[in-house]
Design an enzyme around this catalytic site. Structure first.
Site, PDB file in Angstrom:
ATOM      1  N   GLY A  29      46.679  64.670  17.449  1.00  0.00           N
ATOM      2  CA  GLY A  29      46.425  66.103  17.346  1.00  0.00           C
ATOM      3  C   GLY A  29      45.007  66.468  16.967  1.00  0.00           C
ATOM      4  O   GLY A  29      44.188  65.602  16.614  1.00  0.00           O
ATOM      5  N   GLY A  45      38.874  60.885  16.170  1.00  0.00           N
ATOM      6  CA  GLY A  45      39.371  59.822  15.287  1.00  0.00           C
ATOM      7  C   GLY A  45      39.818  60.278  13.919  1.00  0.00           C
ATOM      8  O   GLY A  45      40.188  59.455  13.084  1.00  0.00           O
ATOM      9  N   GLU A  75      39.732  66.179  22.892  1.00  0.00           N
ATOM     10  CA  GLU A  75      40.403  67.310  23.554  1.00  0.00           C
ATOM     11  C   GLU A  75      39.609  68.602  23.398  1.00  0.00           C
ATOM     12  O   GLU A  75      40.151  69.696  23.572  1.00  0.00           O
ATOM     13  CB  GLU A  75      41.824  67.506  22.992  1.00  0.00           C
ATOM     14  CG  GLU A  75      42.773  66.348  23.175  1.00  0.00           C
ATOM     15  CD  GLU A  75      43.163  66.044  24.613  1.00  0.00           C
ATOM     16  OE1 GLU A  75      42.556  66.595  25.554  1.00  0.00           O
ATOM     17  OE2 GLU A  75      44.089  65.223  24.789  1.00  0.00           O
ATOM     18  N   HIS A  94      46.768  71.707  18.011  1.00  0.00           N
ATOM     19  CA  HIS A  94      47.405  70.800  18.969  1.00  0.00           C
ATOM     20  C   HIS A  94      48.016  69.652  18.174  1.00  0.00           C
ATOM     21  O   HIS A  94      47.321  68.994  17.393  1.00  0.00           O
ATOM     22  CB  HIS A  94      46.376  70.263  19.979  1.00  0.00           C
ATOM     23  CG  HIS A  94      46.866  69.046  20.697  1.00  0.00           C
ATOM     24  ND1 HIS A  94      48.026  69.034  21.439  1.00  0.00           N
ATOM     25  CD2 HIS A  94      46.387  67.777  20.760  1.00  0.00           C
ATOM     26  CE1 HIS A  94      48.223  67.832  21.926  1.00  0.00           C
ATOM     27  NE2 HIS A  94      47.245  67.045  21.528  1.00  0.00           N
ATOM     28  N   HIS A  96      51.510  66.540  17.950  1.00  0.00           N
ATOM     29  CA  HIS A  96      52.548  65.761  18.624  1.00  0.00           C
ATOM     30  C   HIS A  96      53.822  65.833  17.785  1.00  0.00           C
ATOM     31  O   HIS A  96      54.418  64.803  17.464  1.00  0.00           O
ATOM     32  CB  HIS A  96      52.107  64.314  18.797  1.00  0.00           C
ATOM     33  CG  HIS A  96      50.827  64.145  19.564  1.00  0.00           C
ATOM     34  ND1 HIS A  96      50.214  62.935  19.715  1.00  0.00           N
ATOM     35  CD2 HIS A  96      50.049  65.033  20.228  1.00  0.00           C
ATOM     36  CE1 HIS A  96      49.106  63.080  20.439  1.00  0.00           C
ATOM     37  NE2 HIS A  96      48.975  64.351  20.757  1.00  0.00           N
ATOM     38  N   HIS A 157      53.208  64.251  26.230  1.00  0.00           N
ATOM     39  CA  HIS A 157      52.088  64.304  25.294  1.00  0.00           C
ATOM     40  C   HIS A 157      52.447  65.078  24.015  1.00  0.00           C
ATOM     41  O   HIS A 157      52.745  64.458  22.999  1.00  0.00           O
ATOM     42  CB  HIS A 157      50.891  64.921  26.029  1.00  0.00           C
ATOM     43  CG  HIS A 157      49.620  64.915  25.255  1.00  0.00           C
ATOM     44  ND1 HIS A 157      48.384  64.966  25.841  1.00  0.00           N
ATOM     45  CD2 HIS A 157      49.387  64.894  23.919  1.00  0.00           C
ATOM     46  CE1 HIS A 157      47.443  64.943  24.912  1.00  0.00           C
ATOM     47  NE2 HIS A 157      48.037  64.912  23.732  1.00  0.00           N
TER      48      HIS A 157
END
Ligand SMILES: [Zn+2]
Length: 207
Positions: A29, A45, A75, A94, A96, A157
């Site tokens: 994310g 990272g 992203e 964003h 997961h 995703h």
């Protein structure tokens, strides 16, 4: 506290909450806030649940870092494209999150009118077609849904949501993740009893 510092502390605060809720496990994310002629975004990272001030980088809408030695999330162009498409969106999360990602990984959208509150807040949550993470194809496939929606599942995703405020983006992420859990449970219980067209339209009129 400057406006920039305020935004950075919001990203750190809500990143930590997302981490505690297991919405953003490990390195997955990224989170951003619109700032001046670009955005503040988590660096490549970083782990959203454990952000430090140095994990946020000011990045232009050309995708280039404005701070030496700091690399924005891979992203970044997804965030940039959503900000460009939606001047009313100031914050993007964003993640997961497991239940939302379960739908995304099964190729299932959340458009069916299963639960009144979610019809009210989202209309529905569409599923964007798969593309390689960090690719421009992923940016195109996903951002186009923001013309009509504020939240989108990304196939195989995860999930992305944008809003005017960080609080609203986060609260709706929380709603969406619990909604995905409810919908999954309806499968176990023999399938959801859908709201009909009249019921759905009456809910949308409450907006
Ligand atoms: Zn991702």
């Amino acid at each position: 506290m400057s406006y920039k510092e305020e935004l950075i502390s919001k990203i750190i605060k809500y990143g930590k909450i997302c981490g505690e809720k297991n919405y953003t496990p490990g390195y997955s994310g990224n989170i951003s806030a619109r700032y001046e002629d670009g955005m503040l975004i988590t660096v490549s990272g970083s782990a959203n649940g454990y952000l430090k001030e140095s994990d946020i980088v000011y990045t232009g809408f050309d995708g280039v870092s404005k701070e030496d030695g700091k690399k924005p999330s891979s992203e970044k162009f997804l965030h940039i494209e959503i900000y460009k498409k939606r001047p009313d969106i100031n914050f993007i999360i964003h993640v997961h999150a497991p239940y939302l990602s379960s739908f995304a990984c099964s190729g299932k959208d959340l458009l069916a009118p299963v639960m009144a509150e979610n019809v009210f807040y989202f209309g529905g949550i569409p599923l964007a077609k798969y593309a390689l993470p960090s690719s421009m194809e992923l940016v195109y496939n996903t951002a186009k849904y923001f013309v009509e929606y504020d939240a989108v599942l990304m196939e195989n995703h995860g999930f992305v949501i944008g809003s005017k405020t960080m609080e609203d983006a986060y609260y709706k992420l929380e709603l969406a993740e619990s909604y995905a859990q409810v919908v999954l449970n309806t499968y176990i219980l023999g399938g959801a009893k859908l709201l009909d067209k009249n019921q759905t339209q009456a809910i949308l009129k409450l907006r």
